[in-house]
Design a protein around this motif. Structure first.
Motif, PDB file in Angstrom:
ATOM      1  N   PRO A   1       0.822  -1.214   0.000  1.00  0.00           N
ATOM      2  CA  PRO A   1       0.000   0.000   0.000  1.00  0.00           C
ATOM      3  C   PRO A   1       0.852   1.259   0.000  1.00  0.00           C
ATOM      4  O   PRO A   1       2.038   1.228   0.331  1.00  0.00           O
ATOM      5  CB  PRO A   1      -0.806  -0.132   1.299  1.00  0.00           C
ATOM      6  CG  PRO A   1       0.027  -0.997   2.176  1.00  0.00           C
ATOM      7  CD  PRO A   1       0.762  -1.942   1.264  1.00  0.00           C
ATOM      8  N   GLU A   2       0.235   2.357  -0.408  1.00  0.00           N
ATOM      9  CA  GLU A   2       0.906   3.644  -0.306  1.00  0.00           C
ATOM     10  C   GLU A   2       1.126   3.964   1.185  1.00  0.00           C
ATOM     11  O   GLU A   2       0.677   3.224   2.060  1.00  0.00           O
ATOM     12  CB  GLU A   2       0.063   4.726  -0.979  1.00  0.00           C
ATOM     13  CG  GLU A   2      -0.165   4.494  -2.465  1.00  0.00           C
ATOM     14  CD  GLU A   2       1.103   4.617  -3.298  1.00  0.00           C
ATOM     15  OE1 GLU A   2       1.771   5.652  -3.223  1.00  0.00           O
ATOM     16  OE2 GLU A   2       1.413   3.661  -4.032  1.00  0.00           O
ATOM     17  N   LYS A   3       1.800   5.041   1.478  1.00  0.00           N
ATOM     18  CA  LYS A   3       2.213   5.340   2.863  1.00  0.00           C
ATOM     19  C   LYS A   3       1.052   5.297   3.844  1.00  0.00           C
ATOM     20  O   LYS A   3       1.195   4.860   4.975  1.00  0.00           O
ATOM     21  CB  LYS A   3       2.902   6.710   2.905  1.00  0.00           C
ATOM     22  CG  LYS A   3       4.235   6.723   2.175  1.00  0.00           C
ATOM     23  CD  LYS A   3       4.890   8.090   2.262  1.00  0.00           C
ATOM     24  CE  LYS A   3       6.240   8.094   1.530  1.00  0.00           C
ATOM     25  NZ  LYS A   3       6.882   9.426   1.591  1.00  0.00           N
ATOM     26  N   ALA A   4      -0.097   5.745   3.408  1.00  0.00           N
ATOM     27  CA  ALA A   4      -1.253   5.722   4.296  1.00  0.00           C
ATOM     28  C   ALA A   4      -2.454   5.247   3.488  1.00  0.00           C
ATOM     29  O   ALA A   4      -2.537   5.469   2.291  1.00  0.00           O
ATOM     30  CB  ALA A   4      -1.521   7.114   4.869  1.00  0.00           C
ATOM     31  N   GLY A   5      -3.373   4.599   4.173  1.00  0.00           N
ATOM     32  CA  GLY A   5      -4.576   4.189   3.464  1.00  0.00           C
ATOM     33  C   GLY A   5      -4.989   2.771   3.743  1.00  0.00           C
ATOM     34  O   GLY A   5      -4.541   2.124   4.701  1.00  0.00           O
ATOM     35  N   TYR A   6      -5.828   2.267   2.889  1.00  0.00           N
ATOM     36  CA  TYR A   6      -6.457   0.959   3.014  1.00  0.00           C
ATOM     37  C   TYR A   6      -5.421  -0.158   2.852  1.00  0.00           C
ATOM     38  O   TYR A   6      -4.603  -0.127   1.920  1.00  0.00           O
ATOM     39  CB  TYR A   6      -7.519   0.891   1.921  1.00  0.00           C
ATOM     40  CG  TYR A   6      -8.407  -0.315   1.932  1.00  0.00           C
ATOM     41  CD1 TYR A   6      -9.183  -0.626   3.038  1.00  0.00           C
ATOM     42  CD2 TYR A   6      -8.494  -1.113   0.801  1.00  0.00           C
ATOM     43  CE1 TYR A   6     -10.019  -1.724   3.020  1.00  0.00           C
ATOM     44  CE2 TYR A   6      -9.336  -2.203   0.775  1.00  0.00           C
ATOM     45  CZ  TYR A   6     -10.092  -2.519   1.880  1.00  0.00           C
ATOM     46  OH  TYR A   6     -10.917  -3.597   1.856  1.00  0.00           O
TER      47      TYR A   6
ATOM     48  N   SER B   1     -11.232   2.473   1.006  1.00  0.00           N
ATOM     49  CA  SER B   1     -10.715   3.627   0.264  1.00  0.00           C
ATOM     50  C   SER B   1     -10.792   3.341  -1.232  1.00  0.00           C
ATOM     51  O   SER B   1     -10.058   2.482  -1.740  1.00  0.00           O
ATOM     52  CB  SER B   1      -9.270   3.927   0.671  1.00  0.00           C
ATOM     53  OG  SER B   1      -8.672   4.833  -0.238  1.00  0.00           O
ATOM     54  N   GLU B   2     -11.669   4.054  -1.944  1.00  0.00           N
ATOM     55  CA  GLU B   2     -11.765   3.865  -3.399  1.00  0.00           C
ATOM     56  C   GLU B   2     -10.462   4.249  -4.091  1.00  0.00           C
ATOM     57  O   GLU B   2     -10.044   3.597  -5.041  1.00  0.00           O
ATOM     58  CB  GLU B   2     -12.920   4.702  -3.973  1.00  0.00           C
ATOM     59  CG  GLU B   2     -14.299   4.214  -3.622  1.00  0.00           C
ATOM     60  CD  GLU B   2     -14.873   4.938  -2.412  1.00  0.00           C
ATOM     61  OE1 GLU B   2     -14.080   5.596  -1.687  1.00  0.00           O
ATOM     62  OE2 GLU B   2     -16.095   4.844  -2.185  1.00  0.00           O
ATOM     63  N   GLU B   3      -9.805   5.301  -3.589  1.00  0.00           N
ATOM     64  CA  GLU B   3      -8.553   5.725  -4.210  1.00  0.00           C
ATOM     65  C   GLU B   3      -7.478   4.654  -4.060  1.00  0.00           C
ATOM     66  O   GLU B   3      -6.748   4.354  -5.009  1.00  0.00           O
ATOM     67  CB  GLU B   3      -8.065   7.041  -3.610  1.00  0.00           C
ATOM     68  CG  GLU B   3      -6.785   7.539  -4.280  1.00  0.00           C
ATOM     69  CD  GLU B   3      -6.315   8.870  -3.734  1.00  0.00           C
ATOM     70  OE1 GLU B   3      -5.565   9.569  -4.444  1.00  0.00           O
ATOM     71  OE2 GLU B   3      -6.694   9.215  -2.601  1.00  0.00           O
ATOM     72  N   ALA B   4      -7.391   4.053  -2.874  1.00  0.00           N
ATOM     73  CA  ALA B   4      -6.392   3.004  -2.666  1.00  0.00           C
ATOM     74  C   ALA B   4      -6.639   1.827  -3.603  1.00  0.00           C
ATOM     75  O   ALA B   4      -5.698   1.242  -4.153  1.00  0.00           O
ATOM     76  CB  ALA B   4      -6.428   2.537  -1.212  1.00  0.00           C
TER      77      ALA B   4
ATOM     78  N   THR C   1      -4.234   0.456  -6.571  1.00  0.00           N
ATOM     79  CA  THR C   1      -3.831  -0.950  -6.586  1.00  0.00           C
ATOM     80  C   THR C   1      -4.176  -1.608  -7.916  1.00  0.00           C
ATOM     81  O   THR C   1      -3.390  -2.394  -8.470  1.00  0.00           O
ATOM     82  CB  THR C   1      -4.514  -1.707  -5.436  1.00  0.00           C
ATOM     83  OG1 THR C   1      -4.122  -1.114  -4.198  1.00  0.00           O
ATOM     84  CG2 THR C   1      -4.132  -3.174  -5.439  1.00  0.00           C
TER      85      THR C   1
END
Length: 949
Positions: free
Chosen positions: A606-611, A880-883, A887
């Motif tokens: 995952p990115e630094k923060a998120g789902y 998180s839709e963005e996460a 992905t």
């Protein structure tokens, strides 16, 4: 566009514009809405046609009426008999009396009555109701008014008619395709544009292609306006009419659009709808253009008969003449080679974007999409990551010692092959202690190619590695081995009988047992006419050993992949320095084994923060309707396959992959699920007569059961589901843009989204919809970067490979992932079309000096950016839709075993590949193309690549 228009950032420019009331202006169309009673009469007529033709799939031939109405009204007529909202739309008003006469003729002609005996004063009830239905004149702008926090509610007729007048407006001004050259555009009856007066030709002359632009209206999630999408393509013109499905024809008279007409009949005998000709003749209308098509068809059919006779007598058959098409331009069937390549190129699309904004000025409101901050995973074949200091040191060293053979590239590329350690880790995670690759061959050259590929992928010295038949070759200690077995009777083209015994006779250890996982890598070839002569009476398709042997491997539970040993002429392949076909075959074998190396784990970080996308399973569901071909009966078959990437229980462990299919509806390790699917025939119909809605509800119910079983397999691990929007939205209404914000029960299908009938804990946390269809996804043309500094100009860039978030008016957005094809941007690519259009294509240059030679540009394919639309629908709190969008983009960028991107993310790609590898999957050329090849009439060839084999 000024800097003040946008917030700082990088924006995607596409051929997508908001369809606003200002854009369509005062455009109107004329529509007749038919009631339920009229539709029932049409349905009765449809059943009579099915009975007459003794074909349940036959439809009432309404093209008789629409062809006649197009000819009599100057074009632009559309009839939709859909029960939910049947309508007839036209650009010009239609006379009631004419309409009654036209449908009277269409009705009786379709049922077999002689045209001269039809009484036009005694119309059937259906024709009377069509004519008596009031015609309404609608302003398009009225139906494009936006509503707060709601999707467009535009009626179906608007989507079918909005391009009619917009295309005419675009054709009023010449299209600038360079600083000094313009091209005339002409509208056609589909609502598109054709550069009819400026065709492209091959260098030798006699072959033609046209630039065609389509305008399509669609919706995007949570964007208040419908969106107008433009796409441009190369339409290649056939020298023969009788093998074409459609044709473009120039109508007599002023300001008439080009007529696109469907051709009826079978390949080699196609022509205009003769019943429409009879109807026009009875109405005493001008149908000279249709008569010209019919006369040309008759002449070509006569030529075909002469060619067949000449071939039978051993003489040189006559060919269709290569000359300017004149009034009628037959469109070349698909899957054909041609001396004008496909694709218009990037500059062509940028000029089209400029033309649209010039013609419509401030009314052309572009769809806005802004770049997302994310990091794409580093692929093994990407240039190595080095610091700027290291880069400068290497550059300085190269300049001081410019011998490239000693220094190599400044930034080295890695290998695409997975490490032996990662292969074995995946094999071990599947419960095995050893991987054996059984290589079955019958030509020494092919065996040596396989051996050479092993040496390169496992970094082995080839000296002394060639093994006797059946001897084990260690590739990575005792953990990964190969065995070579000569198997001509099993692998060579021929009838299916005796192959199982031939495999057993080789003595190859072909079953997975005792902790050893087995896969088969086999030689294959496409059967030739020489093979057909040896086995008279058996079709080439039935002599192809690949589907026969793959089915046998399926029964044995063995994953298999194939390598062509010789071409269609029987010439043995001599690979170049890098044997790409062999390398890709081995890598695809790893995919069939379900091997996931550490690159997938890296992509799922995952990115630094998120789902936490690395702690959930990623499921792909592939759905395809396989339509009947000639000789098949019953309702169309629905094929469903699925795969799941399952995270390891412990951090740093190995991901695993499961597979599932509707013919073997159980979740198994992918290396078992794929062969099990290949061992079974595609699903047969039950014999029950089911409606369209019932068939797709049944398919959705099958997926519900699969997901219910998957939750047991995952044992509490959450999961998300990815589906192809185009294939799946008929199954789940919740995927449709117009249903966003709705709830189950609002739609027509029984199922809202995959898994909605399951308990809350068993449902997917999200459903990710992906669409790659070029007519439904905005076409990228360039990017523009805006910066904060007041005096700085926007920075333009020709291509993009990153993810962009569509600016919505409300609700969750969709994302667009831009792709640059390898053929455009890879090593040695010429980037054809990046700076000029096909009208300025450079001719070939022949010279004794190698440095002066140049390959002609017109025959080559010109590539453009493609795009994938990604739309996650959250089904649980905290998602998180963005996460998930990021992905999905990463799982497209980092494919399983490929150094480029896949259009679908890995779970959906793996599910689809199970279907594409199935022995029954059809890759053969259309019958009409085969006939033209046999007669030597047309220079078309069936498309087939090494990857397909």
């Amino acid at each position: 566009m000024t800097q003040q228009d946008r917030e700082p950032g990088k924006y995607l420019n596409t051929l997508a514009f908001r369809c606003t009331p200002e854009l369509v202006g005062d455009a109107v169309v004329h529509v007749r809405h038919f009631d339920e009673a009229t539709w029932k009469l049409w349905d009765d007529f449809d059943r009579l046609c099915k009975k007459k033709f003794r074909n349940d799939s036959a439809q009432a031939p309404y093209s008789i009426a629409t062809t006649v109405l197009n000819m009599t009204s100057g074009g632009y007529v559309y009839f939709d008999p859909d029960r939910r909202a049947p309508f007839l739309a036209s650009l010009q008003p239609l006379d009631d009396k004419l309409l009654r006469r036209v449908f009277t003729l269409a009705y009786h002609l379709a049922l077999g009555q002689d045209v001269s005996t039809i009484d036009l004063t005694a119309p059937p009830e259906l024709a009377k109701r069509f004519a008596d239905t009031p015609e309404h004149t609608y302003s398009l702008a009225t139906y494009l008014q936006t509503m707060k926090n709601a999707q467009p509610t535009a009626p179906n007729w608007l989507y079918r008619t909005v391009a009619w007048q917009l295309s005419q407006q675009l054709a009023t001004e010449p299209w600038a395709i360079s600083d000094s050259r313009t091209v005339k555009l002409r509208p056609d009856t589909t609502g598109g544009l054709v550069a009819f007066d400026d065709p492209w030709t091959n260098e030798q002359g006699g072959r033609y292609a046209l630039s065609r632009t389509a305008l399509n209206l669609k919706t995007l999630p949570n964007v208040a306006n419908p969106v107008l999408l433009l796409t441009s393509r190369v339409t290649r013109i056939s020298s023969s009419l009788v093998f074409s499905n459609t044709a473009l024809a120039e109508q007599p008279g002023e300001n008439h659009p080009l007529l696109e007409v469907a051709l009826n009949g079978r390949g080699g005998a196609r022509t205009i709808n003769r019943l429409a000709l009879q109807a026009l003749g009875r109405l005493e209308m001008d149908y000279s253009v249709l008569r010209a098509i019919d006369e040309r068809s008759q002449a070509e059919q006569k030529l075909l008969a002469e060619a067949a006779k000449a071939k039978a007598e051993g003489k040189e058959p006559p060919r269709f003449p290569s000359e300017h098409p004149g009034q009628v331009w037959p469109i070349l069937p698909k899957n054909s080679s041609f001396p004008v390549g496909t694709g218009p190129g990037m500059q062509h699309l940028r000029f089209l974007h400029q033309h649209f904004t010039t013609v419509f000025d401030t009314d052309a409101v572009p769809l806005e999409a802004r770049e997302v901050r994310m990091s794409l995973p580093h692929r093994p074949t990407d240039p190595e990551n080095i610091s700027k200091t290291e880069y400068l040191l290497r550059k300085a060293e190269r300049e001081a010692h410019p011998e490239p053979k000693t220094l190599g590239p400044i930034r080295k590329r890695g290998t695409l092959f997975p490490t032996p350690e990662s292969i074995f880790a995946s094999v071990e995670a599947a419960g095995f202690k050893k991987l054996r690759i059984v290589c079955l061959w019958y030509q020494d050259d092919t065996r040596l190619r396989m051996l050479d590929t092993f040496c390169k992928s496992f970094d082995l010295n080839p000296e002394g590695l060639d093994r006797e038949n059946g001897q084990e070759l260690r590739l990575h200690g005792d953990q990964i081995v190969a065995e070579f077995h000569r198997a001509p009777d099993f692998l060579k083209p021929g009838p299916s009988g005796g192959r199982r015994d031939a495999l057993a006779a080789t003595g190859a250890p072909i079953r997975s047992q005792n902790g050893v996982l087995v896969a088969a890598w086999c030689e294959t070839e496409i059967p030739t006419s020489a093979v057909a002569e040896e086995f008279a009476g058996i079709s080439l398709d039935d002599l192809d050993a690949k589907p026969q042997t793959r089915n046998i491997f399926g029964d044995l539970g063995v994953p298999s992949q194939y390598l062509r040993g010789q071409d269609e002429k029987g010439v043995v392949f001599k690979p170049k320095a890098k044997d790409h076909p062999a390398e890709m075959a081995l890598l695809d074998l790893y995919r069939s084994l379900g091997i996931l190396d550490d690159r997938i784990a890296d992509a799922l970080q995952p990115e630094k923060a998120g789902y936490p996308v690395d702690r959930i399973a990623h499921v792909g569901i592939h759905v395809r309707q396989q339509n009947r071909r000639k000789g098949e009966f019953g309702q169309p078959k629905v094929v469903i396959t699925a795969s799941a990437l399952v995270p390891p229980q412990a951090t740093g462990g190995t991901w695993t992959m499961l597979g599932w299919s509707s013919t073997r509806p159980e979740w198994q390790p992918y290396h078992f699920a794929q062969p099990a699917f290949h061992a079974s025939a595609y699903p047969e119909g039950t014999g029950d007569k089911k409606t369209y809605r019932q068939r797709w509800d049944d398919a959705a119910e099958t997926v519900e059961r699969a997901l219910a079983d998957l939750t047991d397999e995952l044992d509490g691990t959450p999961y998300v589901v990815t589906v192809d929007e185009l294939a799946s939205r008929r199954m789940w209404d919740g995927l449709q843009n117009m249903r966003q914000g709705g709830s189950p029960g609002d739609g027509n299908s029984r199922y809202w989204l995959p898994g909605t009938t399951l308990s809350r804990d068993d449902r997917p946390q999200a459903v990710i919809r992906i669409n790659i269809d070029s007519e439904e996804v905005p076409q990228p043309v360039s990017t523009t970067r805006f910066v904060k500094a007041k005096d700085s100009e926007p920075v333009e860039q020709d291509t993009a490979t990153t993810l962009y978030q569509v600016t919505t008016d409300f609700g969750a957005p969709a994302w667009i992932l831009c792709n640059v094809p390898r053929a455009f941007d890879g090593d040695g690519a010429g980037r054809l079309g990046s700076k000029y259009t096909r009208w300025d294509a450079k001719a070939s240059v022949f010279s004794d000096k190698k440095e002066d030679r140049r390959k002609g540009e017109m025959p080559q394919n010109w590539y453009s950016m493609t795009a994938s639309e990604i739309y996650p629908l959250a089904c649980a709190a905290g998602v998180s839709e963005e996460a998930l969008a990021i992905t999905t983009a990463k799982l497209c960028h980092q494919s399983q075993f490929w150094d480029g991107r896949s259009r679908f993310p890995l779970p959906l790609h793996a599910a689809k590949q199970m279907d594409l590898d199935h022995p029954q999957y059809r890759r053969t050329a259309a019958p009409e193309e085969k006939l033209s090849l046999e007669l030597g009439i047309e220079d078309v060839t069936a498309e087939g690549t090494e990857e397909q084999r």
